[in-house]
Scaffold this motif. Structure first.
Motif, short mmCIF file in Angstrom:
data_model
loop_
_atom_site.label_atom_id
_atom_site.label_comp_id
_atom_site.label_asym_id
_atom_site.label_seq_id
_atom_site.Cartn_x
_atom_site.Cartn_y
_atom_site.Cartn_z
N TRP A 189 4.42 4.65 15.37
CA TRP A 189 4.50 3.30 14.55
C TRP A 189 2.97 2.91 14.28
O TRP A 189 2.97 2.03 13.26
CB TRP A 189 5.28 2.15 15.35
CG TRP A 189 6.44 2.71 15.56
CD1 TRP A 189 7.24 2.71 16.84
CD2 TRP A 189 7.61 2.75 14.61
NE1 TRP A 189 8.27 3.23 16.40
CE2 TRP A 189 8.88 2.96 15.07
CE3 TRP A 189 7.59 2.28 13.16
CZ2 TRP A 189 10.24 3.12 14.46
CZ3 TRP A 189 8.94 2.60 12.49
CH2 TRP A 189 10.07 2.92 13.20
N THR A 190 1.84 3.26 14.83
CA THR A 190 0.45 2.61 14.78
C THR A 190 0.12 2.64 13.23
O THR A 190 -0.01 1.58 12.64
CB THR A 190 -0.44 3.14 15.49
OG1 THR A 190 -0.17 2.97 16.63
CG2 THR A 190 -1.86 2.38 15.08
N ILE A 191 0.18 3.77 12.66
CA ILE A 191 -0.17 4.10 11.11
C ILE A 191 0.71 3.15 10.19
O ILE A 191 0.19 2.37 9.45
CB ILE A 191 -0.21 5.40 10.72
CG1 ILE A 191 -0.76 6.33 11.82
CG2 ILE A 191 -0.44 5.72 9.19
CD1 ILE A 191 -2.43 6.31 11.15
N MET A 192 1.96 3.23 10.42
CA MET A 192 2.92 2.59 9.55
C MET A 192 2.52 0.95 9.54
O MET A 192 2.64 0.21 8.76
CB MET A 192 4.17 2.61 10.09
CG MET A 192 4.82 3.94 10.17
SD MET A 192 6.13 4.33 9.00
CE MET A 192 5.35 3.75 7.45
N ILE A 193 2.10 0.38 10.73
CA ILE A 193 2.03 -1.22 11.00
C ILE A 193 0.45 -1.31 10.17
O ILE A 193 0.38 -2.10 9.46
CB ILE A 193 1.54 -1.47 12.53
CG1 ILE A 193 3.06 -1.27 13.07
CG2 ILE A 193 1.09 -2.69 12.70
CD1 ILE A 193 2.76 -1.37 14.73
N LEU A 194 -0.45 -0.60 10.42
CA LEU A 194 -1.50 -0.68 9.64
C LEU A 194 -1.26 -0.57 8.03
O LEU A 194 -2.10 -1.35 7.36
CB LEU A 194 -2.41 0.44 9.97
CG LEU A 194 -3.28 0.34 11.38
CD1 LEU A 194 -4.09 1.68 11.55
CD2 LEU A 194 -4.19 -0.94 11.46
N LEU A 195 -0.47 0.34 7.77
CA LEU A 195 -0.09 0.59 6.29
C LEU A 195 0.41 -0.86 5.78
O LEU A 195 0.15 -1.37 4.69
CB LEU A 195 0.90 1.55 6.18
CG LEU A 195 1.24 2.00 4.91
CD1 LEU A 195 0.01 2.34 4.02
CD2 LEU A 195 2.05 3.47 4.78
N GLU A 196 1.62 -1.24 6.83
CA GLU A 196 2.29 -2.56 6.39
C GLU A 196 1.30 -3.62 6.06
O GLU A 196 1.18 -4.76 5.23
CB GLU A 196 3.19 -3.08 7.28
CG GLU A 196 4.38 -2.26 7.07
CD GLU A 196 5.14 -2.26 5.77
OE1 GLU A 196 5.01 -3.40 5.15
OE2 GLU A 196 5.57 -1.20 5.22
N LEU A 197 0.20 -3.67 6.97
CA LEU A 197 -0.84 -4.95 7.04
C LEU A 197 -1.64 -4.67 5.70
O LEU A 197 -2.19 -5.78 5.20
CB LEU A 197 -1.67 -5.06 8.43
CG LEU A 197 -0.71 -5.44 9.67
CD1 LEU A 197 -1.53 -5.15 10.74
CD2 LEU A 197 -0.43 -6.87 9.36
N HIS A 198 -1.78 -3.57 5.39
CA HIS A 198 -2.69 -3.30 3.98
C HIS A 198 -2.09 -3.58 2.94
O HIS A 198 -2.75 -3.99 1.98
CB HIS A 198 -2.98 -1.79 4.25
CG HIS A 198 -4.10 -1.36 3.35
ND1 HIS A 198 -5.44 -1.73 3.33
CD2 HIS A 198 -3.92 -0.16 2.18
CE1 HIS A 198 -6.17 -1.25 2.39
NE2 HIS A 198 -5.38 -0.45 1.70
N LYS A 199 -0.93 -3.43 2.78
CA LYS A 199 -0.13 -3.68 1.65
C LYS A 199 0.01 -5.44 1.14
O LYS A 199 0.06 -6.38 2.26
CB LYS A 199 1.44 -3.35 1.61
CG LYS A 199 1.32 -1.85 1.64
CD LYS A 199 2.73 -1.21 1.42
CE LYS A 199 3.92 -1.56 2.33
NZ LYS A 199 5.01 -1.01 2.01
N GLY A 200 0.05 -5.64 0.10
CA GLY A 200 0.29 -7.10 -0.44
C GLY A 200 -0.51 -8.24 0.22
O GLY A 200 -1.82 -7.79 0.50
N ARG A 201 0.09 -9.38 0.54
CA ARG A 201 -0.56 -10.60 0.96
C ARG A 201 -1.27 -10.09 2.21
O ARG A 201 -0.87 -9.14 3.17
CB ARG A 201 0.47 -11.56 1.11
CG ARG A 201 1.21 -12.04 0.17
CD ARG A 201 2.03 -13.45 0.36
NE ARG A 201 2.31 -13.32 2.00
CZ ARG A 201 3.17 -12.48 2.34
NH1 ARG A 201 3.75 -11.57 1.73
NH2 ARG A 201 3.73 -12.39 3.57
N GLU A 202 -2.18 -10.92 2.61
CA GLU A 202 -3.07 -10.76 3.76
C GLU A 202 -2.33 -11.07 5.21
O GLU A 202 -1.88 -10.00 5.88
CB GLU A 202 -4.45 -11.65 3.95
CG GLU A 202 -5.71 -11.00 3.32
CD GLU A 202 -6.91 -11.49 4.01
OE1 GLU A 202 -6.99 -12.63 4.33
OE2 GLU A 202 -7.71 -10.68 4.21
#
Lengths: 118, 118
Positions: free
Chosen positions: A18-31
């Motif tokens: 899940w770590t990469i996916m979490i980073l990816l989600e945080l990287h997308k869209g609003r801060e």
DNA sequence: CGGTATCCTTTCGGATACTG
DNA sequence: CAGTATCCGAAAGGATACCG
């Protein structure tokens, strides 16, 4: 195995489930993203795992958290730090390597690979 | 979690215990390295784990093996493929990222960091 | 020498329920 | 809402013995 190796230590938490996916989600869209928002965007992640990954990433300085405890319910949000954002470039390099050498791979299914912000 | 993500799949085997060290050993010095030589160079790795990592890396196309079965005892050797060598550049990028943001980290102990071929 | 087979401990993460 | 606590099964990896 020597845990003092800085490369090894980095890989060690990056590759956790899940770590990469979490980073990816945080990287997308609003801060700033809320806990529940992250959870909702990742089908099947459990709160326990999400919570523990976020804590690891905070400890590593890749993610920061802000909370408004005066509000009810409590509002807690997360975003990438500068080093976290910079790491996304490295992850991009990994993707480029994979595309260079693994062309026969199926394209990712959970996200449209061409739209993937990596 | 979606295992179709090419980045995730890459991280998944790279971060397994010993994998980076094995790639590092294969990256140093002469091309072809024997099983026993790899084992000797990595204090504490068990033959089972070394064997299974080498197999994974072969499956992923990062490592290749040649064997001389006519010899006794059998001579088996491993080296990085082109994609494996190219991956070392990515690993170097990870190291550079870590050095950029983790300056407070202790230097690696198992190898002199300044001599590290990463 | 170059592994494989077996056993065993530890860790990880999923499921679920609960709380301030 | 934003987590924490508990329980559980699966998987990873260490120790060791063995084999062609």
């Amino acid at each position: 195995m020597d845990h003092s190796c800085t490369v090894y230590k980095t890989m060690d938490y990056l590759a956790k489930k899940w770590t990469i996916m979490i980073l990816l989600e945080l990287h997308k869209g609003r801060e700033w993203k809320r806990f529940s928002e992250l959870k909702a965007s990742m089908k099947d992640i459990t709160p326990k795992v999400l919570s523990s990954r976020l804590k690891e990433l905070e400890d590593e300085g890749l993610v920061e958290n802000r909370m408004d405890s005066t509000a009810f319910p409590v509002r807690s949000e997360y975003r990438l730090t500068e080093s976290g954002k910079d790491l996304m470039n490295v992850i991009h390099d990994i993707k480029m390597w994979a595309l260079r050498w693994k062309i026969q791979n199926e394209p990712c299914k959970h996200l449209d690979c061409r739209l993937c912000v990596l």
